[in-house]
Design a protein around this motif. Structure first.
Motif, PDB file in Angstrom:
ATOM      1  N   HIS A   1       0.815  -1.222   0.000  1.00 29.40           N
ATOM      2  CA  HIS A   1       0.000   0.000   0.000  1.00 29.40           C
ATOM      3  C   HIS A   1       0.845   1.267   0.000  1.00 29.40           C
ATOM      4  O   HIS A   1       0.348   2.342  -0.335  1.00 29.40           O
ATOM      5  CB  HIS A   1      -0.942   0.002   1.201  1.00 29.40           C
TER       6      HIS A   1
ATOM      7  N   VAL B   1      -3.709   0.494   6.684  1.00 32.12           N
ATOM      8  CA  VAL B   1      -2.420  -0.132   6.979  1.00 32.12           C
ATOM      9  C   VAL B   1      -2.276  -0.375   8.479  1.00 32.12           C
ATOM     10  O   VAL B   1      -1.850  -1.461   8.917  1.00 32.12           O
ATOM     11  CB  VAL B   1      -1.268   0.753   6.465  1.00 32.12           C
TER      12      VAL B   1
ATOM     13  N   ASP C   1       0.586  -7.216   7.505  1.00 28.99           N
ATOM     14  CA  ASP C   1       1.476  -6.186   6.973  1.00 28.99           C
ATOM     15  C   ASP C   1       1.023  -5.827   5.566  1.00 28.99           C
ATOM     16  O   ASP C   1       1.272  -6.561   4.613  1.00 28.99           O
ATOM     17  CB  ASP C   1       2.919  -6.682   6.951  1.00 28.99           C
ATOM     18  N   ALA C   2       0.360  -4.668   5.433  1.00 29.33           N
ATOM     19  CA  ALA C   2      -0.112  -4.217   4.124  1.00 29.33           C
ATOM     20  C   ALA C   2       1.005  -3.653   3.267  1.00 29.33           C
ATOM     21  O   ALA C   2       0.772  -3.271   2.123  1.00 29.33           O
ATOM     22  CB  ALA C   2      -1.203  -3.159   4.304  1.00 29.33           C
ATOM     23  N   LEU C   3       2.238  -3.607   3.801  1.00 28.25           N
ATOM     24  CA  LEU C   3       3.402  -3.120   3.057  1.00 28.25           C
ATOM     25  C   LEU C   3       4.356  -4.266   2.723  1.00 28.25           C
ATOM     26  O   LEU C   3       5.529  -4.038   2.417  1.00 28.25           O
ATOM     27  CB  LEU C   3       4.152  -2.065   3.893  1.00 28.25           C
TER      28      LEU C   3
END
Length: 313
Positions: free
Chosen positions: A171, A191, A200-202
């Motif tokens: 993201h 997030v 973990d959206a990253l």
């Protein structure tokens, strides 16, 4: 198509939890989310599964033993069947409700398809060591508290020399025009909520070190970038509006309840995200696709029956 539950798999529900679902999944199990996942998979099929930048497309030869880990509602399963019609596909997920939707989706698109469905936890798969030639894991690691341990554990069921394909988003790669602090804040709330749920959206940016840490070799990670503007109306509709903005919009009530924002501030961010899909707007997002090879012989596993109750092959 048979659906089985792994021996010893818990079937109890937490208080207030919908039957057949599991806690901690930040996107939820609504009909809206089911549609969103389908829109995402259909819109991005060529981007995520096609050959690009030195990576082969996602396709498996006839007879190949393929395990889809965390198949969810079958949004990606139908594309695996389309590209690999002769493969021997097994699909597992921890949610009974999602598996039921996946079975119906596949039956509607590929009524003659032979898929083995199994409700099981990916951390404790009931297969003998080396049972599969290929593993496919899409949009699953982002929801796990320890994705490196999960990847390492999956090596047990992958034969030596077998391949793993992983696809995840990030993201932090979203940028757009017109820019908007409110829109960026709304994405940030999603997030943070996913992190609070243990995910973990990253995670896209971490795929190479995660795969390497888990012991895989020949690790290759490449970006798969979505760029949408008015010259690409299918992407504007299918991704900017119906996938990304819809995903962020879905956490509105949770973000407000958690005290991260007010309803008015969040709605302003969503309105600004929708502006990027209007005339003059643009939207960019990057997915990451990793491929790797299992170098070592799997450990001997405790004997298990296969999902349909027959002895292991």
């Amino acid at each position: 198509m048979e659906t089985a539950t792994a021996p010893g798999h818990p079937t109890g529900q937490a208080p207030g939890q919908a039957p057949g679902t599991v806690p901690g999944y930040v996107h939820g199990y609504s009909e809206h989310e089911t549609r969103r996942l389908g829109d995402q998979a259909d819109t991005l099929a060529a981007l995520l599964h096609g050959a690009a930048d030195g990576q082969a497309g996602t396709a498996y030869p006839p007879g190949a033993r393929v395990l889809e880990v965390g198949c969810g509602v079958g949004a990606q399963t139908v594309h695996l069947l389309a590209s690999s019609p002769g493969a021997d596909l097994t699909a597992v997920d921890v949610s009974a409700a999602s598996l039921a939707v996946a079975r119906d989706r596949v039956a509607a698109r590929f009524p003659a398809a032979r898929v083995r469905w199994l409700r099981a936890d990916l951390h404790d798969l009931p297969f003998p060591g080396g049972s599969f030639d290929h593993l496919f894991v899409c949009f699953v690691l982002e929801h796990l508290a320890d994705p490196a341990a999960a990847l390492a554990g999956l090596r047990r069921v992958l034969r030596p020399g077998g391949t793993l394909t992983v696809i995840e988003g990030d993201h932090g790669s979203a940028f757009f025009h017109p820019d908007s602090a409110a829109a960026r804040a709304a994405i940030g709330h999603q997030v943070r909520l996913q992190a609070a749920a243990g995910g973990d959206a990253l995670i896209g940016r971490r795929l190479h070190p995660l795969l390497t840490e888990a012991g895989y070799l020949q690790v290759t990670v490449r970006p798969r970038t979505v760029y949408a503007d008015q010259s690409r109306p299918a992407l504007v509709e299918g991704f900017t509006r119906d996938t990304f903005t819809a995903m962020v919009r879905a956490v509105r009530d949770d973000a407000v309840a958690a005290g991260l924002t007010s309803a008015e501030e969040f709605d302003r961010g969503i309105a600004d995200l929708r502006r990027t899909a209007a005339e003059g707007g643009t939207f960019h997002y990057t997915f990451f696709k990793g491929t790797a090879v299992n170098p070592a012989a799997p450990e001997e596993a405790a004997p298990h029956e296969t999902p349909d109750g027959t002895p292991p092959r």
